[in-house]
Design a protein around this motif. Structure first.
Motif, mmCIF file in Angstrom:
data_model
loop_
_atom_site.group_PDB
_atom_site.id
_atom_site.type_symbol
_atom_site.label_atom_id
_atom_site.label_comp_id
_atom_site.label_asym_id
_atom_site.label_seq_id
_atom_site.Cartn_x
_atom_site.Cartn_y
_atom_site.Cartn_z
ATOM 1 N N HIS A 196 47.875 59.003 13.124
ATOM 2 C CA HIS A 196 47.960 60.449 12.908
ATOM 3 C C HIS A 196 48.108 61.243 14.208
ATOM 4 C CE1 HIS A 196 47.278 60.446 8.594
ATOM 5 N NE2 HIS A 196 46.244 59.640 8.749
ATOM 6 N N GLY A 197 47.900 60.572 15.354
ATOM 7 C CA GLY A 197 48.000 61.293 16.618
ATOM 8 C C GLY A 197 46.807 62.179 16.899
ATOM 9 N N HIS A 198 45.643 61.818 16.380
ATOM 10 C CA HIS A 198 44.433 62.617 16.595
ATOM 11 C C HIS A 198 43.832 62.236 17.954
ATOM 12 C CE1 HIS A 198 45.090 63.935 12.633
ATOM 13 N NE2 HIS A 198 44.334 63.082 11.974
ATOM 14 N N VAL A 199 44.315 62.876 18.997
ATOM 15 C CA VAL A 199 43.974 62.484 20.368
ATOM 16 C C VAL A 199 42.495 62.682 20.669
ATOM 17 C CG1 VAL A 199 44.393 63.029 22.793
ATOM 18 C CG2 VAL A 199 46.324 62.843 21.209
ATOM 19 N N ASP A 200 41.914 63.809 20.247
ATOM 20 C CA ASP A 200 40.492 64.055 20.521
ATOM 21 C C ASP A 200 39.632 62.966 19.882
ATOM 22 O OD1 ASP A 200 41.078 66.323 21.959
ATOM 23 O OD2 ASP A 200 40.755 67.696 20.288
ATOM 24 N N LEU A 201 39.978 62.581 18.666
ATOM 25 C CA LEU A 201 39.203 61.536 17.999
ATOM 26 C C LEU A 201 39.392 60.186 18.667
ATOM 27 C CD1 LEU A 201 39.468 62.447 14.209
ATOM 28 C CD2 LEU A 201 37.386 62.180 15.554
ATOM 29 N N LEU A 202 40.576 59.941 19.199
ATOM 30 C CA LEU A 202 40.773 58.694 19.941
ATOM 31 C C LEU A 202 39.791 58.588 21.098
ATOM 32 C CD1 LEU A 202 44.674 58.325 20.137
ATOM 33 C CD2 LEU A 202 43.084 56.861 18.874
ATOM 34 N N LYS A 234 32.737 55.848 4.098
ATOM 35 C CA LYS A 234 33.827 56.607 3.470
ATOM 36 C C LYS A 234 33.947 58.001 4.084
ATOM 37 C CE LYS A 234 35.599 58.065 -1.034
ATOM 38 N NZ LYS A 234 35.879 59.450 -0.617
ATOM 39 N N ARG A 235 32.807 58.660 4.297
ATOM 40 C CA ARG A 235 32.836 60.002 4.904
ATOM 41 C C ARG A 235 33.418 59.952 6.308
ATOM 42 N NH1 ARG A 235 26.919 61.634 4.926
ATOM 43 N NH2 ARG A 235 27.730 63.407 6.124
ATOM 44 N N PHE A 236 33.092 58.904 7.036
ATOM 45 C CA PHE A 236 33.598 58.787 8.405
ATOM 46 C C PHE A 236 35.110 58.539 8.400
ATOM 47 C CE2 PHE A 236 34.258 56.406 12.440
ATOM 48 C CZ PHE A 236 33.857 57.417 13.296
ATOM 49 N N ILE A 237 35.569 57.652 7.543
ATOM 50 C CA ILE A 237 37.003 57.386 7.433
ATOM 51 C C ILE A 237 37.750 58.666 7.057
ATOM 52 C CG2 ILE A 237 38.756 56.219 6.020
ATOM 53 C CD1 ILE A 237 37.626 54.347 8.037
ATOM 54 N N ASP A 238 37.229 59.423 6.106
ATOM 55 C CA ASP A 238 37.873 60.674 5.691
ATOM 56 C C ASP A 238 37.918 61.672 6.850
ATOM 57 O OD1 ASP A 238 38.323 59.742 3.159
ATOM 58 O OD2 ASP A 238 36.576 60.716 2.251
ATOM 59 N N ALA A 239 36.843 61.745 7.631
ATOM 60 C CA ALA A 239 36.809 62.664 8.768
ATOM 61 C C ALA A 239 37.868 62.302 9.795
ATOM 62 C CB ALA A 239 35.416 62.661 9.403
ATOM 63 N N VAL A 240 38.054 61.014 10.025
ATOM 64 C CA VAL A 240 39.081 60.578 10.983
ATOM 65 C C VAL A 240 40.477 60.889 10.456
ATOM 66 C CG1 VAL A 240 40.083 58.582 12.158
ATOM 67 C CG2 VAL A 240 37.595 58.807 11.987
ATOM 68 N N VAL A 300 36.882 66.679 13.633
ATOM 69 C CA VAL A 300 36.194 66.196 14.835
ATOM 70 C C VAL A 300 34.691 66.445 14.749
ATOM 71 C CG1 VAL A 300 36.009 66.447 17.338
ATOM 72 C CG2 VAL A 300 38.261 66.491 16.246
ATOM 73 N N ALA A 301 34.302 67.633 14.287
ATOM 74 C CA ALA A 301 32.875 67.959 14.210
ATOM 75 C C ALA A 301 32.151 67.033 13.238
ATOM 76 C CB ALA A 301 32.691 69.411 13.783
ATOM 77 N N ASP A 302 32.770 66.754 12.081
ATOM 78 C CA ASP A 302 32.142 65.875 11.090
ATOM 79 C C ASP A 302 32.019 64.447 11.624
ATOM 80 O OD1 ASP A 302 32.198 68.096 9.529
ATOM 81 O OD2 ASP A 302 33.532 67.297 7.993
ATOM 82 N N ALA A 303 33.072 63.959 12.264
ATOM 83 C CA ALA A 303 33.030 62.606 12.822
ATOM 84 C C ALA A 303 31.976 62.501 13.914
ATOM 85 C CB ALA A 303 34.399 62.228 13.363
ATOM 86 N N LEU A 335 28.436 62.356 12.431
ATOM 87 C CA LEU A 335 28.109 61.049 11.880
ATOM 88 C C LEU A 335 27.827 60.036 12.997
ATOM 89 C CD1 LEU A 335 30.761 60.940 9.017
ATOM 90 C CD2 LEU A 335 28.268 60.937 8.720
ATOM 91 N N LEU A 336 28.568 60.132 14.082
ATOM 92 C CA LEU A 336 28.337 59.226 15.212
ATOM 93 C C LEU A 336 27.030 59.544 15.946
ATOM 94 C CD1 LEU A 336 31.958 59.033 16.691
ATOM 95 C CD2 LEU A 336 30.682 57.135 15.661
ATOM 96 N N SER A 337 26.590 60.783 15.815
ATOM 97 C CA SER A 337 25.381 61.201 16.525
ATOM 98 C C SER A 337 24.105 60.828 15.798
ATOM 99 C CB SER A 337 25.409 62.726 16.746
ATOM 100 O OG SER A 337 26.528 63.101 17.520
ATOM 101 N N ALA A 338 24.208 60.432 14.526
ATOM 102 C CA ALA A 338 23.013 60.043 13.775
ATOM 103 C C ALA A 338 22.438 58.752 14.365
ATOM 104 C CB ALA A 338 23.377 59.839 12.304
ATOM 105 N N PRO A 339 21.132 58.520 14.181
ATOM 106 C CA PRO A 339 20.525 57.290 14.708
ATOM 107 C C PRO A 339 21.246 56.051 14.188
ATOM 108 C CG PRO A 339 18.839 58.812 13.973
ATOM 109 C CD PRO A 339 20.146 59.390 13.518
ATOM 110 N N PHE A 340 21.425 55.063 15.046
ATOM 111 C CA PHE A 340 22.144 53.851 14.650
ATOM 112 C C PHE A 340 21.644 52.670 15.469
ATOM 113 C CE2 PHE A 340 24.400 55.412 18.329
ATOM 114 C CZ PHE A 340 24.776 54.270 19.016
ATOM 115 N N ARG A 341 21.999 51.499 14.982
ATOM 116 C CA ARG A 341 21.713 50.270 15.722
ATOM 117 C C ARG A 341 23.039 49.707 16.207
ATOM 118 N NH1 ARG A 341 19.003 45.662 12.329
ATOM 119 N NH2 ARG A 341 21.144 45.487 11.572
ATOM 120 N N ALA A 342 23.201 49.561 17.500
ATOM 121 C CA ALA A 342 24.468 49.118 18.077
ATOM 122 C C ALA A 342 24.822 47.703 17.613
ATOM 123 C CB ALA A 342 24.394 49.164 19.595
ATOM 124 N N VAL A 343 26.107 47.473 17.447
ATOM 125 C CA VAL A 343 26.638 46.152 17.099
ATOM 126 C C VAL A 343 27.556 45.723 18.228
ATOM 127 C CG1 VAL A 343 28.024 44.821 15.457
ATOM 128 C CG2 VAL A 343 26.503 46.643 14.627
#
Length: 360
Positions: A166-172, A118-124, A129-132, A135-143
Motif C-alpha cells: 500500500h505504500g504506507h511509509v510511516d507504518l513501515l 485482526k484489528r492490527f491487520i486492519d489498521a495496517v 497509524v494511531a490505531d496501529a 496496539l503496539l504500545s500495549a504490554p506484550f511479551r517479545a518473541v
C-alpha cells in the motif's frame, strides 16, 4: 460455477487389494480468462474432470487454465496448464478453474488473540497509524526480540508486506522499529520489497532498502523486485533498482523470460491483499530504457520473444519501440522476421498484423 473433484486417499473404506480408501472433495470455482504465463507446474491433455483431479493432487497448484468453452463435453480433452499463481487476465476465450482454499483467520503468537491480530491487520491496511501504534504500545511479551504483532498474518500477508504493497511509509518505519523481519517471505517467496515494487510504491521500496531489504530475493518462479516492477510497467521503480540499488539487468525468470520480455508483455491484473486488481503494465518508454541498458531481445524457454508478446497483447507502441531498435541493425531486423516464422500460424499472423500497424 462451482465444481468439485474427488480424490482417493488412504483412510476409510476399501479399494482394490483391500487397501483402505477415503474420498476427499476438492472444490473449484470457474472464472473467465487465463492465468498468467511463466508460472506453470505442468501441462497435458485432460477432460475437465481429469484436470480437476490432477490439480487437486498437486500441492502447489492454485488452479488450471485452458483455451475453450467453460463446459466442454465430458469426454473431450483440452490442453490444460496447471498454475502456481492466480495472476491472470479476463480473456473470455480462456477458462480458469481455481482450487478453493479454506478461509484462514489471522494467527497470533505468544498470547496475541485473534481479535487483536485482526484489528492490527486492519489498521495496517487502512494506514491507521494511531490505531496501529496504540496496539503496539500495549504490554506484550517479545518473541525472538520483536513485538509479536509484527508476526501475525492474514492470507499469508504480514503487516510489513501489507504496508509495502500500500505504500504506507510511516507504518513501515513503525513496523521495522518493532522488529518486523525485513526479508521474511510468504509461502511463494514474495517479500515486502517485492510487493512494494509490484504495486509501484517507490518510496516504500526506498525505505525497505534503507533497512537492508534484499530486492534480489526471488520467489518460486525466479521473479524478484526488479522483475515484477518491469512486468507491471513501474519505470520509476525499475530505474531506481537499476541505477541506485545497482541490480543487474540480466536477470531472468526460471521460464527464461528476461526483463525486456516482461516489460514488453506488460503485467497481468494482479491480486492484492484484498483481491483488488492493479493496472496492467506495458510501457514503451520502459522498453526503450531497458534496450538502452543493454537488455537483449531473447526468447524464453517456450520460444516467446518480446515481439511476440507485444503483438499478442496488442501493445503497438511497444512494438514500434522494438522495431525502431531493430532497424538500427540489419541483423536485428532479420531476427524479427525469423521470430515471426518460429511460432504457430495464429501467433505469426498476429505478429505480422501488429508489425504492419506499428510501422504505420
Amino acid at each position: 460455477m462451482r465444481r468439485h473433484a474427488q480424490l482417493a486417499a488412504n483412510g476409510g473404506g476399501r479399494g482394490a487389494g483391500g487397501v483402505q480408501r477415503m474420498q476427499v472433495q476438492v472444490h473449484f470455482t470457474h472464472r473467465s480468462g487465463a492465468l498468467g504465463a511463466g508460472n506453470d507446474i505442468e501441462k497435458g491433455l485432460y477432460t475437465l474432470q481429469e484436470a480437476m483431479v490432477r490439480c487437486a493432487s498437486l500441492p502447489t497448484a492454485v488452479g488450471f487454465t485452458y483455451f475453450g468453452p467453460p463446459n466442454p463435453p465430458p469426454t473431450a480433452k483440452v490442453e490444460v496448464f496447471f498454475k502456481t499463481s492466480l495472476d491472470g487476465n479476463a480473456d473470455p476465450q480462456w477458462q480458469t478453474f481455481v482450487k478453493s482454499q479454506p478461509q484462514r483467520q489471522p494467527q497470533g503468537n505468544a498470547g496475541v488473540d485473534v481479535e487483536t491480530a485482526k484489528r492490527f491487520i486492519d489498521a495496517v491496511k487502512k494506514n491507521l497509524v494511531a490505531d496501529a501504534t496504540a496496539l503496539l504500545s500495549a504490554p506484550f511479551r517479545a518473541v525472538q526480540g520483536r513485538h509479536p504483532l509484527v508476526g501475525v498474518t492474514h492470507g499469508g500477508w504480514t503487516p510489513l508486506a501489507l504496508a509495502g504493497w500500500h505504500g504506507h511509509v510511516d507504518l513501515l518505519h513503525i513496523l521495522l522499529r518493532a522488529g518486523a523481519p525485513v526479508n521474511l517471505a510468504k509461502q511463494g517467496g514474495e517479500t515486502a520489497v517485492y510487493h512494494a515494487a509490484q504495486n509501484g510504491q517507490l518510496d516504500a521500496v526506498k525505505v525497505l532498502l534503507e533497512h537492508r531489504a534484499d530486492p534480489a530475493q526471488a520467489n518460486h518462479i525466479g521473479a524478484n523486485a526488479l522483475c515484477v516492477a518491469a512486468e507491471q510497467g513501474h519505470e520509476d521503480v525499475v530505474r531506481f533498482l537499476v541505477e541506485d540499488a545497482q541490480m543487474p539487468v540480466d536477470t531472468k525468470l526460471r521460464c527464461g523470460s528476461n526483463l525486456l520480455l516482461l516489460a514488453a508483455r506488460g503485467g497481468n491484473t494482479i491480486g492484492g491483499p484484498e483481491g483488488a486488481g492493479s493496472p496492467a503494465g506495458g510501457s514503451s518508454s520502459l522498453v526503450e530504457y531497458l534496450l538502452a541498458q543493454g537488455v537483449p531481445v531473447l526468447a524464453n524457454k517456450e520460444g516467446w520473444t518480446p515481439y511476440h508478446v507485444a503483438a499478442n497483447r496488442g501493445r503497438h507502441a511497444i512494438l514500434r519501440s522494438l522495431i525502431k531498435h531493430a532497424a538500427e541493425d540489419p541483423k536485428r531486423l532479420e531476427r524479427v522476421r525469423a521470430a515471426a516464422d518460429d511460432r504457430s500460424l495464429s501467433l505469426s499472423l498476429s505478429l505480422s498484423l501488429s508489425l504492419s500497424r506499428a510501422r504505420a
